[in-house]
Design a protein around this motif. Sequence first.
Motif, PDB file in Angstrom:
ATOM      1  N   GLY A 454      15.831  -2.886  -4.450  1.00 36.85           N
ATOM      2  CA  GLY A 454      14.693  -3.565  -5.035  1.00 36.85           C
ATOM      3  C   GLY A 454      13.999  -2.787  -6.121  1.00 36.85           C
ATOM      4  N   HIS A 455      12.690  -2.980  -6.216  1.00 36.79           N
ATOM      5  CA  HIS A 455      11.860  -2.395  -7.271  1.00 36.79           C
ATOM      6  C   HIS A 455      10.836  -1.469  -6.625  1.00 36.79           C
ATOM      7  N   PRO A 456      10.979  -0.161  -6.779  1.00 37.17           N
ATOM      8  CA  PRO A 456      10.016   0.743  -6.132  1.00 37.17           C
ATOM      9  C   PRO A 456       8.622   0.589  -6.723  1.00 37.17           C
ATOM     10  N   VAL A 457       7.638   0.533  -5.846  1.00 35.07           N
ATOM     11  CA  VAL A 457       6.238   0.454  -6.259  1.00 35.07           C
ATOM     12  C   VAL A 457       5.447   1.459  -5.430  1.00 35.07           C
ATOM     13  N   HIS A 458       4.226   1.714  -5.856  1.00 34.63           N
ATOM     14  CA  HIS A 458       3.311   2.533  -5.067  1.00 34.63           C
ATOM     15  C   HIS A 458       2.751   1.642  -3.956  1.00 34.63           C
ATOM     16  N   ILE A 459       3.429   1.681  -2.824  1.00 30.84           N
ATOM     17  CA  ILE A 459       3.069   0.807  -1.704  1.00 30.84           C
ATOM     18  C   ILE A 459       1.708   1.184  -1.124  1.00 30.84           C
ATOM     19  N   ASP A 460       1.135   0.255  -0.382  1.00 23.98           N
ATOM     20  CA  ASP A 460      -0.056   0.574   0.404  1.00 23.98           C
ATOM     21  C   ASP A 460       0.334   1.490   1.559  1.00 23.98           C
ATOM     22  N   GLY A 461       1.308   1.069   2.351  1.00 17.66           N
ATOM     23  CA  GLY A 461       1.838   1.910   3.409  1.00 17.66           C
ATOM     24  C   GLY A 461       0.970   2.029   4.648  1.00 17.66           C
ATOM     25  N   ARG A 462      -0.178   1.368   4.646  1.00 16.42           N
ATOM     26  CA  ARG A 462      -1.092   1.501   5.796  1.00 16.42           C
ATOM     27  C   ARG A 462      -1.916   0.218   5.903  1.00 16.42           C
ATOM     28  N   LEU A 463      -1.331  -0.805   6.474  1.00 15.53           N
ATOM     29  CA  LEU A 463      -1.956  -2.127   6.508  1.00 15.53           C
ATOM     30  C   LEU A 463      -2.614  -2.436   7.846  1.00 15.53           C
ATOM     31  N   ARG A 464      -3.078  -1.414   8.545  1.00 15.85           N
ATOM     32  CA  ARG A 464      -3.688  -1.621   9.852  1.00 15.85           C
ATOM     33  C   ARG A 464      -4.920  -2.532   9.765  1.00 15.85           C
ATOM     34  N   ALA A 465      -5.148  -3.270  10.819  1.00 19.81           N
ATOM     35  CA  ALA A 465      -6.254  -4.228  10.827  1.00 19.81           C
ATOM     36  C   ALA A 465      -7.602  -3.562  10.625  1.00 19.81           C
ATOM     37  N   CYS A 466      -7.755  -2.314  11.104  1.00 18.36           N
ATOM     38  CA  CYS A 466      -9.054  -1.648  11.018  1.00 18.36           C
ATOM     39  C   CYS A 466      -9.426  -1.267   9.594  1.00 18.36           C
ATOM     40  N   GLU A 467      -8.536  -1.467   8.638  1.00 20.05           N
ATOM     41  CA  GLU A 467      -8.829  -1.082   7.262  1.00 20.05           C
ATOM     42  C   GLU A 467      -9.139  -2.280   6.368  1.00 20.05           C
ATOM     43  N   TRP A 468      -9.416  -3.424   6.969  1.00 19.08           N
ATOM     44  CA  TRP A 468      -9.802  -4.620   6.216  1.00 19.08           C
ATOM     45  C   TRP A 468     -11.254  -4.973   6.552  1.00 19.08           C
TER      46      TRP A 468
END
Length: 602
Positions: A454-468
């Motif tokens: 695919g296409h490498p991007v600077h991912i978030d990598g940390r989508l835990r619920a406590c961070e929304w």
Amino acid sequence: MLVYGDQEDIVAVLPQLRRLRDRLVQAAQRPPSAGAASDLLDLFVDAGALAQGLVDADCHAAGEVDRTTPDTEALCAWMLALARLIEAEAASDAFVHRWALRAAMATTDLLLLRDWPTRVAVRHAEGFAHYGLYPDQFLAAGRRLAADAAGPPVVIGLRSIGLPLAALVAAASGAESFVTLRPVGDPFARHLSVDPVLVDRLAAPDETRIAIVDEGPGLSGSSFGATADLLEQHGVPRSRLVFCPGHAGDLGSAAQPAHRARWAEVQRIVIDFDTVFLGADRRLERLVGAALGAPARLVADLSAGRWRGARRFRRPPAVDAGKERRKFLFETPDGPVLAKFAGLGSPARAAVARQRRLAEAGFAPAVLGDVYGFVLDRFERDAAILDPQGPDRDRFLDRLGDYLGFRAAAFPADRTGASLETLAEMLRINVAEELGIRHDGMADLAGRLSGRHGHPVHIDGRLRACEWLMLPDGRILKTDAVDHDRSHDLIGPQDIAWDIAGATVEFDLDLAERDRLITRIELAADRAVDRALLDFLIPCYAAFQLGAWRFAHDAAADERSAIETEIARYVRWLGRTIIPSGNIFQSGTSFETSALRLPSLP
């Protein structure tokens, strides 16, 4: 468990040296300020990474043996000159600053005349990037060393980060030079390969103190131990040794008994972050206030999971306190501000720039400034932690799709982190160690997916619920969103499918919800998502998180119950996404299965 990894960048040497010289020229033209000091700090860290790469290249050319050459001497002289410039900036002495700046320019010009490799691999030191280790601490350690010793010490810096740290200790202690060595081999049993001429220089029979400088110790302290072993084997008495580590703790659980006994006996000089920045002169307050242009009063240290006390949770989330970045809450005339350590050096500055773009696009809290390695965000005091399973789930999933689509379009990366083969090996190891299960099928699938990374991007990598966060006006914001692809682990930049895999696992998406999310991302990113790649990455994501939380569990007794809950969730996802058939698993093991299975590729 396979979790950690050192990420390297390939740098063109002469262009990088020229850029660093240009930044020195710019520094000469700026009046003293917090911003100028921040720029100089980043320059020093970038220079240290380049010097590390060049010294390592010389070591490799010599058959992995550390030695003294004109090139390594020139690099150490350059870093020493830059360290003296950092020291002069801190002292606010205009005359000394001008002298140090000229010396730094001169040593940089001399480097530009030397014959260097065209390109070199550099590592961005974890302490500077993630763990709040500051040059100021080692300048203070050098001053303490000078006060305790009869004369200038011999200074040894252990690469990678020990090279620039040793330059700082040498500058502040009055040493005219320093030496850098690379401990190699098993992380729990490092050893040194050093040219005999250099050993004789280090072990000269006199009364000079020998300072060994590094950011550790870690689980074994074997880098410090191997260096002290070498010196003692060549007749250096223990009384001459001084350790200058990055923290005041003991050696970790994997330390050799002999190393542990010596660690307790030898003098250690440690100046911690709190002493430098939170002491009587309230330096961090002054830096934040200068960046905001308004008074800033420190009201809380939110590091190591203490941020949970500033929000309302139905159930406080688990944290890996030892890996969290430093965070501080300030009160200002315009409201509360969160200062979070973003890191030192160019990669950190790029991450802050991404955070600004996310804030401008409405996906993250407003960025009010950055200073001396900290990014300053508006702290949304009235925000609630969003419940992804609650009545706003559909709206949240649409917002999540827009967010990930924006990342996929806005943050392309110039390299890919862990390969599919590495991710498959990580899954195999972590599943085997945690569950006693053998799973070899992912390696074959990785091979068949080769070329579809695919296409490498600077991912978030940390989508835990406590961070929304859900704001009172209904807006949904993502916190802690910019630097996990530069963490001290093996993942790195990946296709946006890695974040879709993360969302699938973290929010327990069913197939319909996952399809809805993908459609939203494809619309925002104007690019199709590779579904086969995604199905490969879902169990990889779960295995990676399993390993990361297992390390956290073993390190933190007071968090173990909450961490066990996290681990159990990732184990369930592994059971749902890898196929328990044939000889892939050991007999007698069964998991819940569902429609989310690895694809059969043509």
